[in-house]
Design a protein around this motif. Structure first.
Motif, PDB file in Angstrom:
ATOM      1  N   VAL A  94       0.859  -1.190   0.000  1.00  0.00           N
ATOM      2  CA  VAL A  94       0.000   0.000   0.000  1.00  0.00           C
ATOM      3  C   VAL A  94       0.893   1.237   0.000  1.00  0.00           C
ATOM      4  O   VAL A  94       1.718   1.427   0.896  1.00  0.00           O
ATOM      5  CB  VAL A  94      -0.930   0.007   1.234  1.00  0.00           C
ATOM      6  N   LEU A  95       0.686   2.080  -0.998  1.00  0.00           N
ATOM      7  CA  LEU A  95       1.528   3.262  -1.170  1.00  0.00           C
ATOM      8  C   LEU A  95       1.346   4.244  -0.016  1.00  0.00           C
ATOM      9  O   LEU A  95       0.223   4.651   0.292  1.00  0.00           O
ATOM     10  CB  LEU A  95       1.172   3.929  -2.502  1.00  0.00           C
ATOM     11  N   ASP A  96       2.462   4.598   0.641  1.00  0.00           N
ATOM     12  CA  ASP A  96       2.504   5.603   1.709  1.00  0.00           C
ATOM     13  C   ASP A  96       1.707   5.236   2.957  1.00  0.00           C
ATOM     14  O   ASP A  96       1.420   6.103   3.784  1.00  0.00           O
ATOM     15  CB  ASP A  96       2.036   6.973   1.198  1.00  0.00           C
ATOM     16  N   ALA A  97       1.369   3.976   3.140  1.00  0.00           N
ATOM     17  CA  ALA A  97       0.585   3.582   4.314  1.00  0.00           C
ATOM     18  C   ALA A  97       1.346   3.808   5.610  1.00  0.00           C
ATOM     19  O   ALA A  97       0.745   4.055   6.663  1.00  0.00           O
ATOM     20  CB  ALA A  97       0.171   2.113   4.207  1.00  0.00           C
ATOM     21  N   ASP A  98       2.673   3.743   5.562  1.00  0.00           N
ATOM     22  CA  ASP A  98       3.469   3.873   6.782  1.00  0.00           C
ATOM     23  C   ASP A  98       3.544   5.298   7.306  1.00  0.00           C
ATOM     24  O   ASP A  98       3.965   5.526   8.437  1.00  0.00           O
ATOM     25  CB  ASP A  98       4.889   3.344   6.539  1.00  0.00           C
ATOM     26  N   ARG A  99       3.122   6.287   6.479  1.00  0.00           N
ATOM     27  CA  ARG A  99       3.216   7.680   6.934  1.00  0.00           C
ATOM     28  C   ARG A  99       1.933   8.461   6.694  1.00  0.00           C
ATOM     29  O   ARG A  99       1.929   9.688   6.744  1.00  0.00           O
ATOM     30  CB  ARG A  99       4.386   8.379   6.237  1.00  0.00           C
ATOM     31  N   THR A 120      -1.159   0.080  12.280  1.00  0.00           N
ATOM     32  CA  THR A 120       0.249  -0.313  12.458  1.00  0.00           C
ATOM     33  C   THR A 120       0.852  -0.860  11.170  1.00  0.00           C
ATOM     34  O   THR A 120       1.267  -2.026  11.104  1.00  0.00           O
ATOM     35  CB  THR A 120       0.409  -1.351  13.594  1.00  0.00           C
ATOM     36  N   PRO A 121       0.892  -0.056  10.113  1.00  0.00           N
ATOM     37  CA  PRO A 121       1.457  -0.525   8.848  1.00  0.00           C
ATOM     38  C   PRO A 121       2.953  -0.816   8.975  1.00  0.00           C
ATOM     39  O   PRO A 121       3.666  -0.173   9.765  1.00  0.00           O
ATOM     40  CB  PRO A 121       1.200   0.641   7.887  1.00  0.00           C
ATOM     41  N   GLU A 122       3.413  -1.782   8.216  1.00  0.00           N
ATOM     42  CA  GLU A 122       4.818  -2.186   8.249  1.00  0.00           C
ATOM     43  C   GLU A 122       5.455  -1.879   6.904  1.00  0.00           C
ATOM     44  O   GLU A 122       5.099  -2.468   5.879  1.00  0.00           O
ATOM     45  CB  GLU A 122       4.916  -3.684   8.542  1.00  0.00           C
ATOM     46  N   ARG A 123       6.401  -0.930   6.905  1.00  0.00           N
ATOM     47  CA  ARG A 123       7.053  -0.563   5.651  1.00  0.00           C
ATOM     48  C   ARG A 123       7.889  -1.717   5.122  1.00  0.00           C
ATOM     49  O   ARG A 123       8.558  -2.425   5.877  1.00  0.00           O
ATOM     50  CB  ARG A 123       7.934   0.679   5.837  1.00  0.00           C
ATOM     51  N   VAL A 124       7.831  -1.906   3.806  1.00  0.00           N
ATOM     52  CA  VAL A 124       8.591  -2.982   3.169  1.00  0.00           C
ATOM     53  C   VAL A 124       9.520  -2.362   2.126  1.00  0.00           C
ATOM     54  O   VAL A 124       9.195  -1.347   1.510  1.00  0.00           O
ATOM     55  CB  VAL A 124       7.658  -4.013   2.506  1.00  0.00           C
TER      56      VAL A 124
END
Length: 284
Positions: A94-99, A120-124
């Motif tokens: 998911v684009l930009d979910a971590d921020r 609580t998205p986890e950047r990959v």
């Protein structure tokens, strides 16, 4: 539909190009604030496509793409800060979910907007180090992708490919072999021409998709698939020829080329590659 840009659209493109060139060396949060203050997020679909192409040209690091083309089409509004959306039936990549300050979830019951921190998205890690992509643990989800999301990725890829071509042309004019610039060799010119044709084809289909969205045309979904497929095919031509014409220099981290190649390829991979969207165009 009118495919020629009018005077206001040409002025917008020129203004965006000049503004991005001015602020691209500033911190990311300052770039993002500049774009918000200028009202670019509120641009209609076609004008938004012009903006995204210029941001793709500059390998923009801000959450503009996800906010304008993932979040806004689902919710009908702009987020409080930055936003993205989770759709396609999965919470993967998911684009930009971590921020994102807000995340729109496409569920069987409709669209639900939640604070980004709640999921609580986890950047990959992905090809493009400046691109924020994350996995999101959200259930249940419904399948479906906004047409503007596909068109936005296509426009960004076109901008990145344009930058690759410009870098290649600059390089082949300077680089000499056998006492001549390599750009004077017919084989090099053919590859550059192939890149240009691929970019213009993808750009035309992206503009067409944006126009169908702006007019709420019945062909808008089909046009979005066409644009995404053409952009994916474009980046493959540009990636292959661009890297080859740069020679060994194109493989180095120090060279700007790699940033734009990665941005173009990432846009192809997100929400389905060219082959996926070509299949979607087949009659059922």
């Amino acid at each position: 539909m009118e495919f020629e840009l009018d005077e206001e659209q040409r002025l917008l493109r020129r203004t965006v190009r000049e503004t991005v060139a001015k602020v691209r060396e500033r911190p990311e949060d300052q770039q993002w604030q500049t774009y918000r203050d200028l009202g670019w997020l509120e641009a209609p679909p076609f004008e938004l496509t012009l903006i995204l192409e210029e941001l793709g040209y500059a390998a923009d690091p801000t959450p503009f793409l996800a906010t304008a083309t993932w979040f806004a089409p689902l919710t009908g509004r702009l987020p409080d800060g930055s936003g993205t959306a989770v759709f396609d039936g999965t919470g993967r990549y998911v684009l930009d979910a971590d921020r994102a300050d807000e995340i729109a979830l496409l569920t069987p019951e409709g669209v639900v907007v939640v604070p980004g921190s709640r999921l609580t998205p986890e950047r990959v890690p992905v090809l493009d180090p400046r691109l924020h992509v994350a996995h999101v643990d959200a259930r249940p989800l419904a399948a479906g992708v906004p047409d503007l999301a596909l068109t936005g990725l296509a426009a960004t890829a076109v901008g990145a490919c344009r930058r690759v071509l410009d870098l290649v042309l600059e390089h082949v004019k300077r680089r000499t072999q056998f006492g001549r610039p390599i750009g004077s060799f017919q084989a090099v010119q053919h590859k550059a021409a192939d890149m240009y044709v691929a970019i213009e084809r993808a750009r035309a289909l992206t503009h067409y998709a944006a126009l169908t969205i702006a007019e709420d045309d019945a062909q808008r979904t089909r046009a979005a698939h066409m644009a995404k497929a053409a952009a994916g095919e474009c980046q493959r031509t540009v990636f292959r020829s661009g890297l080859q014409l740069f020679g060994a220099m194109g493989f180095t981290w120090e060279n700007e080329l790699q940033l734009h190649l990665k941005r173009a390829q990432s846009c192809d991979l997100l929400l389905g590659t060219a082959s996926v969207h070509r299949k979607a165009l087949l009659p059922v």
